[in-house]
Design an enzyme around this catalytic site. Sequence first.
Site, PDB file in Angstrom:
ATOM      1  N   TYR A   1       0.847  -1.197   0.000  1.00 40.69           N
ATOM      2  CA  TYR A   1       0.000   0.000   0.000  1.00 40.69           C
ATOM      3  C   TYR A   1       0.881   1.245   0.000  1.00 40.69           C
ATOM      4  O   TYR A   1       1.810   1.366   0.797  1.00 40.69           O
ATOM      5  CB  TYR A   1      -0.874   0.008   1.258  1.00 40.69           C
TER       6      TYR A   1
ATOM      7  N   GLU B   1      -3.198   7.347  -4.476  1.00 42.42           N
ATOM      8  CA  GLU B   1      -3.112   6.090  -3.727  1.00 42.42           C
ATOM      9  C   GLU B   1      -2.909   4.930  -4.692  1.00 42.42           C
ATOM     10  O   GLU B   1      -3.581   4.859  -5.720  1.00 42.42           O
ATOM     11  CB  GLU B   1      -4.406   5.885  -2.937  1.00 42.42           C
TER      12      GLU B   1
END
Length: 378
Positions: free
Chosen positions: A100, A185
């Site tokens: 992530y 992201e």
Amino acid sequence: MKLYEYMAKEILQNNGIPVPRGAVFTGVEGVEAFIEKTGPVAIKSQVLSGGRGKAGGIKFATEPQDAISKVQALLVTEIKGCQVERVLIEEKVSIEREIYLAITIDGAKRKPVLLASIAGGMDIEQVPEEQMIKRFIDITIGLQPYATREVTRQMGLKGREAQQIGDIMLKLYQVFRKYDAELVEINPLVVTSTQVLAADAKMTLDDDAVFRYLPEVPWVEEKTAVEKKAADLGISYVELDGDIGVMANGAGITMATLDLLQHFGSSARNFMDAGGGSSLQATAAALEILLSTKPKALLINIFGGITRCDEVASAFVQVKNTLDLKIPVVIRLIGTNEDLGTAILKEQGIESFKNIEEAVTKVISLQNGGGANVHNYQ
Ligand code: GDP
Ligand code: MN
């Protein structure tokens, strides 16, 4: 303004971050030819909400026929209330690990922050906050290679992989700054046996800066059909994914109402700032909009300042008689002419509250099918 995954990926790719080979489809034409070139694919519905994997919005296929039927199925599906109008088909990558990475703004610190975790993927929300690596960025210095080296070391990455992922962090920060983003992201950033790629991407741009990037970045309409209808009527209305429809008169009281619902264990399906108006037409339009997204119950919270409680009550009573209200409604009425307003409602057998906490707990009990001492329209 949120960008669709395929738009965000195009920006990432143009700025040196590798993404899987893919193409966007609005129908099945060309799907077969594409799969003949790529082999197995991931078929990804393009909607602005996250969590598509868990909502059934991501499919995999190896055979062209299978892919075609999955594309057809996705194109008539709603994912989290959004109609899928396009799918992104990408070569399926074989994932060794999911990482992530995100850069967003920390409002309290007034700085961008790099977020990183080696536990990327669909369960990122479950990763405890202390396991999420956070690196605040001083914008006068920017994100520097020494900082990304520290982060990759904290993540336990080594060698070429650490280098590649550190490099992606630097590029992600460049993208973040270049497009006045509020969020960039990558989840997951996937590590395969040969490379590191962004398998998913999200980008949110600062609404006030979007004009600088049009038309290079396409305009994205974020409003749902109902939100558009409300905007056309001059009503501020926002859809959420909880259970209770909320109408209040003023931005502050509306936010306080949402907080109280949350505090007492529920959440709003939508909310509407009915402003100072209490006309019949406006009330009818407002209620119709609130009901169209099928909340389990409705909470009306009115503080009568300029707005008069008796006018609101009369408008509600009249509208109620024309609408087919099938859900419980709880009204809190306080301020100018509150006694008159309360009496008008009482005549119709509708109890109203003066205390907001009582009203909120009441609406929550009714939402759950309990409590009967308030007028219930079922
Ligand atoms: P999200 O659920 O909306 O965040 O959608 P993602 O694009 O992140 O996809 C959800 C999950 O599907 C990812 O976490 C991956 O595990 C999986 N996935 C997505 N693309 C691929 C792919 O190309 N190959 C494989 N093996 N898995 C994928
Ligand atoms: Mn994802």
